[in-house]
Design a protein around this motif. Structure first.
Motif, mmCIF file in Angstrom:
data_model
loop_
_atom_site.group_PDB
_atom_site.id
_atom_site.type_symbol
_atom_site.label_atom_id
_atom_site.label_comp_id
_atom_site.label_asym_id
_atom_site.label_seq_id
_atom_site.Cartn_x
_atom_site.Cartn_y
_atom_site.Cartn_z
ATOM 1 N N VAL B 124 -63.170 23.603 -149.004
ATOM 2 C CA VAL B 124 -61.954 23.012 -149.575
ATOM 3 C C VAL B 124 -60.991 22.727 -148.440
ATOM 4 N N SER B 125 -60.520 21.509 -148.377
ATOM 5 C CA SER B 125 -59.553 21.245 -147.313
ATOM 6 C C SER B 125 -58.178 21.137 -147.928
ATOM 7 N N THR B 126 -57.480 22.237 -147.883
ATOM 8 C CA THR B 126 -56.109 22.229 -148.385
ATOM 9 C C THR B 126 -55.178 21.965 -147.217
ATOM 10 N N SER B 127 -54.057 21.393 -147.532
ATOM 11 C CA SER B 127 -53.063 21.218 -146.457
ATOM 12 C C SER B 127 -52.406 22.562 -146.219
ATOM 13 N N SER B 128 -52.004 22.786 -144.998
ATOM 14 C CA SER B 128 -51.678 24.170 -144.611
ATOM 15 C C SER B 128 -50.598 24.872 -145.418
ATOM 16 N N TYR B 135 -55.674 20.998 -155.032
ATOM 17 C CA TYR B 135 -56.881 20.869 -154.229
ATOM 18 C C TYR B 135 -57.265 19.403 -154.109
ATOM 19 N N PHE B 136 -58.003 19.111 -153.096
ATOM 20 C CA PHE B 136 -58.363 17.732 -152.792
ATOM 21 C C PHE B 136 -59.632 17.783 -151.966
ATOM 22 N N LYS B 137 -60.759 17.636 -152.643
ATOM 23 C CA LYS B 137 -62.032 17.787 -151.960
ATOM 24 C C LYS B 137 -62.818 16.482 -152.020
ATOM 25 N N ILE B 138 -63.385 16.120 -150.912
ATOM 26 C CA ILE B 138 -64.150 14.865 -150.840
ATOM 27 C C ILE B 138 -65.531 15.145 -150.284
ATOM 28 N N SER B 139 -66.517 14.490 -150.833
ATOM 29 C CA SER B 139 -67.825 14.560 -150.188
ATOM 30 C C SER B 139 -68.496 13.197 -150.158
ATOM 31 N N TYR B 234 -64.163 12.515 -141.537
ATOM 32 C CA TYR B 234 -62.986 11.643 -141.439
ATOM 33 C C TYR B 234 -62.172 11.677 -142.710
ATOM 34 N N LEU B 235 -62.836 11.498 -143.834
ATOM 35 C CA LEU B 235 -62.114 11.471 -145.103
ATOM 36 C C LEU B 235 -61.451 12.820 -145.382
ATOM 37 N N ALA B 239 -57.563 13.663 -145.970
ATOM 38 C CA ALA B 239 -57.097 14.424 -147.124
ATOM 39 C C ALA B 239 -56.281 15.638 -146.705
ATOM 40 N N ALA B 240 -56.486 16.074 -145.488
ATOM 41 C CA ALA B 240 -55.757 17.243 -145.008
ATOM 42 C C ALA B 240 -54.392 16.903 -144.430
#
Lengths: 406, 569
Positions: B124-128, B135-139, B234-235, B239-240
């Protein structure tokens, strides 16, 4: 004067106990090869070693003796023993090196010294070999005598043909073509011995491969050490550029990395001397056994050839008896000589067989000991290194934690 | 643009055959799969490489039929959520209770979850700083070949690859929480270009390289896989980013079905034509700027083909700045900015050096593991050989000792391999930051360009002004007025008014970019602090943990062979 009192102490390591009072102590012979020193210049340069002998054996002059020897002296001893003690697995020597010799790195010298020390000690501990006169010469003679012996060596053997030797040689040239043809040499048909020969040849291959990888492992340790040093240095520079807490963190990490690099270099050396070299020694030992196998084959062939020759001679003799030839007396004389030679050849061969059987047991025992020790040192070294690495990095964690919040 | 070294770093430095690489990547996949979620698309993210779904043999097992090293790597401590899996194979070395090392790994991992990326792992790439509720997850998965039906002159000629891009999010600007689109690489380039136009001054993550040359050289499969991973990274970075993640461009890219509606950087040809038609007049200095250029256009950098004249002028200005004797009308005064930029340059240099050394370190660790493995193998063969027809008990004993050492060496080899996988992950951060610095440099270029535009316009204004003054002076000498001159003066004054407006736009833009730079720098400093501490700690914990494991392996052997030690000379 071979007494059973001097039974071998088995395949153990180097020296024996030091004397308290020579007369009441069990007999011992302790040798060490130390203090390598570079002698001479340029192409003529060589390394000399101090060979220190401590003993209470009566055959030796005095209880302690120090002589200076060089590699070729050791080679001389090895060759003499090989000639005289056929059937015994003569301990192996480190290789002659034509190229490295000129470089004489400290590591090379140390490896060679260790191997030579092992060589002499094994001889001193072998119940047969330790009684060799050549050994005594090697351990005691002054330098000039040694040099003379060394240079005369090839001469002496070639110049003093025993009757038997000349007969052997003569026989070979006459009989070989006729009886044996040029195709296949005669071989023993002993299935157990065949298995042993096959075992030895295959063993050499396996060991050589293991040794190769062991050597590479040493190299890997050095490479890892080097890259840790470079990494540490680079990260310290990054730390200097960064400053503040992060900069300190980088610097500390860099310092640890450099410290571990040194430990790795040390372990590399330890691995070389205590694991790779014993493996190499094992390979050499197997190669030495191959030499003995050849000797046995030669002895067998001589025996066979003589047997054949004797048979032919008998036939000839009988013919001569029938026709009452003048040459009969000579022929009878020759025949008798041949029979003696034949018995000698058989005796030699049988001695070799007997000795080899004992040697094989001794060899297996010794190798288990040697390798056991090598494995132990290997494992110990690796554990020591791993613990050092773990400790070093672990000690950094609390520091990092405190820095990251500051 | 984002350097593909990022991928190369992991893969080429691991230096292994494809099979080994796949099995390494598979380690993570296995663990993902093992945690039971077959629908998790991230487990298919190795789609191309793992087409047949089977596990590629563990590198050791392929050459070790005798020793039967287990084929599943069950023990990536960072990822295994359950206790160590059962393994029927006799040599499974790691059927042991979780050690201190494992425990430390896991707890550490919890704090710094966002450190983990790549490897087809669904992090999961959450902003700090934001609360954990959004949440905002991309694959990126499932590369497919498609035909370009419109442009193909040759039947079946123009094929390209599309990727399935799936997003899970609860951010309000998106319609829905889970959706997918298909995009091709060209679309990503468009997205990236549009973002750099709209977000000047921001540290925008760099997109993957186009690397046309590589695509010829590499195997198609590998290239597609590399690209897929690059796109995903990259994506996720986009998102982060706290600002960019909310951009309309990104939303459109991720959500709008069918053809990507973002306009590509304006069709070069038509603009050129426009510019070319007007060019002669402009060259003569009679500007019809009012018609050709919207003042707000100055807020865009002069792009190639777009406004050729503007490019010429700005180039002249920059030359004047650099080589001319006179000081440009506005200079970069922010000392703090200049200092920080210098510091960034130094940092970049040192970082690059560290990154290189890190690669060497990884290689050295890998070599060590390999050689240990080979050594173990050689001893395994020896053991087998000695035991097969042992005539003496001493042989049997030796064979047993040897077997111990052999299996330990193999264990240690595996440990080194795993250590390396983790090391690469941690030290990859170094490489990532080199990419970040490139983004920073881009943002600083935005600033310089904007400043240059302001300077150019100021020069232009000064130029116009002096011409007006000259004309006025000349006109005043003629009694009764000079109709042509007066008309000319009127024109010039109009031009000047427009140019002044443009200048004001440019100044505003420049200030805006400066502000963006400043904010981004603050954000970067904070993130950098966290990221690097995370990296250092991760690296150190990793090294310590694995060293402990190795120590225990060897200590066992040492104690088992301690009987031999007594006889040493």
């Amino acid at each position: 004067m071979i007494t059973t009192q001097r039974s071998p102490t088995g395949g153990g390591g180097g020296g024996s106990q030091s004397p308290r009072s020579p007369s009441s102590q069990p007999p011992f012979l302790s040798v060490s090869v130390t203090d390598p020193a570079k002698m001479g210049n340029g192409v003529q340069a060589y390394i000399s070693y101090k060979v220190i002998t401590k003993t209470n054996l009566p055959e030796y002059q005095g209880s302690e003796k120090i002589v200076i020897r060089r590699y070729t002296d050791f080679v001389w001893l090895c060759d003499r023993l090989f000639e005289k003690y056929k059937g015994i697995f003569i301990p192996p020597l480190p290789e002659k090196s034509t190229v490295e010799k000129f470089r004489f790195s400290a590591e090379f010298i140390e490896m060679r010294r260790q191997a030579l020390d092992t060589f002499v000690n094994r001889i001193a501990l072998h119940h047969e070999l330790q009684q060799s006169e050549d050994l005594r010469t090697f351990l005691q003679a002054d330098e000039q005598t040694m040099e003379r012996a060394r240079s005369q060596d090839t001469g002496i053997f070639k110049k003093k043909p025993s009757d038997l030797m000349s007969i052997f040689r003569g026989v070979q040239s006459k009989v070989t073509d006729v009886v044996l043809g040029k195709e296949k040499p005669v071989e023993e048909s002993n299935s157990e011995y065949d298995k042993f020969k096959k075992y030895i040849f295959e063993l050499e291959d396996h060991l050589a491969e293991a040794q190769k990888h062991a050597y590479r492992l040493v190299k890997r340790h050095r490479e890892l050490g080097q890259s840790l040093a470079d990494f540490g240095k680079a990260i310290k520079l990054l730390g200097a550029c960064e400053g503040d807490a992060l900069g300190t963190a980088f610097s500390e990490l860099g310092a640890k990395s450099e410290m571990l690099s040194i430990k790795l270099q040390r372990e590399a050396h330890h691995l070389l001397m205590n694991f790779e070299e014993p493996l190499k020694d094992y390979v050499r030992a197997v190669q030495s056994i191959k030499g003995t196998i050849t000797e046995r084959a030669n002895a067998f062939r001589q025996q066979c050839e003589l047997t054949e020759t004797i048979k032919l001679k008998e036939i000839d003799l009988n013919k001569m008896r029938l026709i009452r030839s003048e040459k009969m007396l000579d022929a009878e004389h020759e025949y008798e000589e041949l029979k003696v030679a034949g018995q000698e050849a058989t005796r030699r061969f049988e001695t070799i067989v007997k000795l080899m059987n004992e040697e094989i047991v001794r060899f297996q025992d010794q190798k288990t000991q040697d390798m056991g020790r090598a494995f132990h040192e290997f494992a110990k070294g690796q554990a020591r290194l791993a613990n050092a690495i773990a400790d070093a990095w672990r000690s950094l964690i609390p520091k990092l934690d405190s820095l990251s919040v500051s | 643009m984002m350097d593909f070294e990022n991928q190369g770093f992991e893969e080429s430095q691991l230096h292994a055959s494809r099979g080994e690489m796949e099995s390494l990547a598979l380690d993570d996949d296995d663990n993902n799969n093992n945690s039971g979620n077959d629908n998790n698309p991230s487990s298919r993210s190795n789609g191309v490489a793992n087409g047949d779904g089977s596990l590629h043999h563990h590198p050791l097992s392929s050459s070790l039929p005798f020793a039967e090293i287990p084929t599943t790597d069950d023990d990536d401590p960072l990822l295994s959520s359950s206790s160590p899996q059962q393994n029927p194979n006799s040599f499974n070395s790691l059927l042991e209770p979780p050690s201190y090392a494992d425990a430390v790994f896991r707890s550490f991992d919890g704090d710094h979850g966002k450190q983990i990326n790549g490897h087809g792992h669904g992090a999961v790439s959450t902003s700090s700083p934001s609360p954990s509720t959004d949440y905002f997850k991309i694959s990126v998965t499932d590369p497919q070949k498609e035909q370009d039906l419109n442009n193909s002159l040759v039947p079946g000629g123009n094929t390209f690859v599309t990727y399935l891009i799936t997003t899970w999010t609860n951010l309000p600007e998106f319609n829905g929480t889970e959706f997918s689109v298909r995009r091709r690489f060209r679309d990503v380039v468009t997205l990236s270009d549009r973002l750099s136009e709209s977000y000047r001054g921001y540290f925008i993550p760099l997109r993957p390289d186009k690397s046309v040359v590589e695509s010829q050289v590499m195997q198609k499969q590998d290239f597609v896989e590399q690209r897929r991973m690059g796109l995903e990274k990259y994506l996720r970075k986009l998102a982060a980013h706290p600002v960019i993640r909310r951009s309309e461009e990104l939303r459109v890219f991720l959500q709008v079905q069918g053809k990507l509606p973002l306009i590509k950087t304006t069709d070069v040809a038509s603009r050129m034509l426009d510019g070319a038609v007007k060019l002669p007049k402009q060259l003569f200095g009679e500007s019809v700027v009012a018609e050709a250029v919207d003042p707000n256009d100055v807020s865009q950098p002069a792009k190639g083909g777009r406004d050729l004249l503007r490019l010429f002028k700005e180039l002249r200005q920059s030359v004047a700045n650099d080589w001319g004797g006179t000081k440009p009308p506005v200079v970069e005064e922010d000392k703090e900015f200049l200092e920080k930029r210098k510091k960034m340059q130094d940092f970049e240099q040192e970082l690059s050096n560290v990154s290189q050394q890190a690669e060497s370190l990884v290689k050295a660790q890998q070599d060590m593991g390999e050689t240990l493995g080979q050594l173990g193998l050689a001893f395994v063969k020896l053991t087998k050989f000695e035991s097969e027809e042992a005539n003496f008990n001493s042989q049997k004993v030796r064979a047993a000792d040897m077997k111990n050492v052999a299996t330990s060496a193999v264990k240690a080899s595996r440990l080194y391999r795993e250590l390396n996988v983790q090391t690469v992950r941690h030290l990859d951060k170094l490489h990532e930051y080199l990419g970040v610095i490139l983004a920073v440099n881009n943002a600083y270029s935005d600033r310089s360009n904007a400043l240059l535009t302001v300077q150019t316009l100021l020069s232009e204004l000064a130029n116009l002004n002096s011409r007006i003054e000259k004309l006025e002076a000349a006109a005043s000498k003629i009694f009764g007025g000079d109709r042509s001159r007066v008309r000319k003066i009127e024109e010039l004054k109009e031009t000047m008014r427009v140019t002044d407006e443009a200048k004001n736009c440019a100044v505003r833009e420049y200030e805006r970019i400066k502000e963006n730079n400043k904010n981004e720098l603050e954000r970067l400093d904070k993130e950098r602090h966290d990221d690097f501490f995370g990296m250092l700690k991760g690296f150190v914990v990793n090294q310590a943990g694995y060293a402990e494991k190795m120590a225990s392996v060897w200590e066992t052997v040492a104690s088992e062979t301690s009987g031999y030690a007594a006889t040493s000379s």
